[in-house]
Design an enzyme around this catalytic site. Sequence first.
Site, PDB file in Angstrom:
ATOM      1  CE  LYS A  45      -5.972   0.018 -18.658  1.00  0.00           C
ATOM      2  NZ  LYS A  45      -4.691   0.908 -18.230  1.00  0.00           N
ATOM      3  CB  SER A  46      -9.680   1.510 -19.078  1.00  0.00           C
ATOM      4  OG  SER A  46      -9.850   2.948 -17.736  1.00  0.00           O
ATOM      5  CG  ASN A  71       0.532   5.469 -19.325  1.00  0.00           C
ATOM      6  OD1 ASN A  71      -0.128   5.070 -20.046  1.00  0.00           O
ATOM      7  ND2 ASN A  71       0.526   6.379 -18.428  1.00  0.00           N
ATOM      8  CB  SER A  72       2.051   5.491 -25.053  1.00  0.00           C
ATOM      9  OG  SER A  72       1.777   4.934 -25.433  1.00  0.00           O
ATOM     10  N   GLY A  74      -1.814   1.950 -24.026  1.00  0.00           N
ATOM     11  CA  GLY A  74      -2.444   1.933 -24.756  1.00  0.00           C
ATOM     12  C   GLY A  74      -3.511   0.905 -24.452  1.00  0.00           C
ATOM     13  CG  LEU A  75      -7.216   1.888 -23.221  1.00  0.00           C
ATOM     14  CD1 LEU A  75      -8.078   2.255 -23.869  1.00  0.00           C
ATOM     15  CD2 LEU A  75      -7.531   2.388 -22.100  1.00  0.00           C
ATOM     16  CB  CYS A 130      -7.501   6.374 -23.137  1.00  0.00           C
ATOM     17  SG  CYS A 130      -5.842   5.418 -22.927  1.00  0.00           S
ATOM     18  CB  SER A 194      -1.756  10.540 -18.018  1.00  0.00           C
ATOM     19  OG  SER A 194      -2.438  10.140 -19.146  1.00  0.00           O
TER      20      SER A 194
HETATM   21  O1  LIG Z   1      -6.536   6.865 -19.518  1.00  0.00           O
HETATM   22  C1  LIG Z   1      -6.034   5.992 -19.784  1.00  0.00           C
HETATM   23  N1  LIG Z   1      -4.459   7.561 -19.346  1.00  0.00           N
HETATM   24  C2  LIG Z   1      -3.153   7.247 -18.976  1.00  0.00           C
HETATM   25  O2  LIG Z   1      -2.830   7.481 -18.954  1.00  0.00           O
HETATM   26  N2  LIG Z   1      -3.112   5.389 -19.607  1.00  0.00           N
HETATM   27  C3  LIG Z   1      -4.109   4.234 -19.377  1.00  0.00           C
HETATM   28  C4  LIG Z   1      -3.383   3.464 -20.929  1.00  0.00           C
HETATM   29  O3  LIG Z   1      -2.825   4.223 -21.481  1.00  0.00           O
HETATM   30  O4  LIG Z   1      -4.226   2.247 -20.695  1.00  0.00           O
HETATM   31  N3  LIG Z   1      -4.902   4.723 -20.027  1.00  0.00           N
END
Ligand SMILES: O=C1NC(=O)NC(C(=O)O)N1
Length: 312
Positions: A45-46, A71-72, A74-75, A130, A194
């Site tokens: 995960k980032s 999705n949202s 938000g990291l 993101c 996305s």
């Molecule tokens: O880079 C991202 N892309 C996404 O679609 N969602 C996640 C996120 O919201 O954490 N981060």
Amino acid sequence: MQLTANIQNYHFDHILLNAAGVMCQTTTELDTVLASDYTGAVVTKSATPTLREGNPEPRYFEIPNHLGTINSMGLPNAGFDYYMSYVSEKQTTKPIFFSVAGLSKQDNLDMLHQLQDSDFKGLIELNLSCPNVPGKPQTAYDFETTEQILSEVFTFFTKPLGVKLPPYFDIAHFDMIADILNKFPLAFVNTINSIGNGLVIDEVTDTVVIKPKSGFGGIGGPLVKATALANVRALRQRLNSSIKIIGTGGVTTGRDVYEHILCGADLVEVGSQLAIEGIDVFERLEKELADILTEKGYTTLDDARGQLKTIS
Ligand SMILES: O=C1NC(=O)NC(C(=O)O)N1
């Protein structure tokens, strides 16, 4: 059937892996992806410098009729140190991609300095795309800032680095981002993230389906495949051959994986469909891909890669 790939001196026995954000937030999830016989790698995960809760829920929704996801998040993540300790202790022959998503240029530089000074031996993905941190733009839509960040990063960073890009929708923008990226010794480019700030409405309640940003969120799954393929193809045609391509977006079948390969992808990531179907998706996709390659008369992925035909 040879279903392998290479990025610099990293060898991948399989070309599929998770997309950052899906099945990669905890050590248990990361181990699950690594342990699969059908993944070639795993991406974390980032990470942000410290733990983040992310956006309020509901923040993820599977769109009916298999259209995809919004999705949202938000990291949300356990923080840089959590993933650094995971990769430091992990004994694996499968390459690991360490994804970072700073909320500022300094955040990114700090995390990349720590990675540079660490004994981490995998690859690093700088997430510049993101769409879901309220008030923050998708960095890679700002070409000047993107070039500036990469210029500063490469004054000190010597480990294998790639960037996760948002989708572009204009041929001039494909030209512009490729011109910038070709200036740097990148190991790979991962395209696409996305499609940012889509809107999905619940047909019964006439209400948006996610809470953050009044319902605006990143779109994934079948709805984004045409855009993902276009970005893979356009960047493959423009980037130096030393920069490999990870194709992400819209993969639900082996045919979708094959189309990413035709457009030039070296590795292929699965996001929405992995979230929906679970870890077994990788076995299904690899078997479906192998069947297609056999049917087409290919014995290796290398023979099929980039072989998209145009109409003369
Ligand atoms: O880079 C991202 N892309 C996404 O679609 N969602 C996640 C996120 O919201 O954490 N981060």
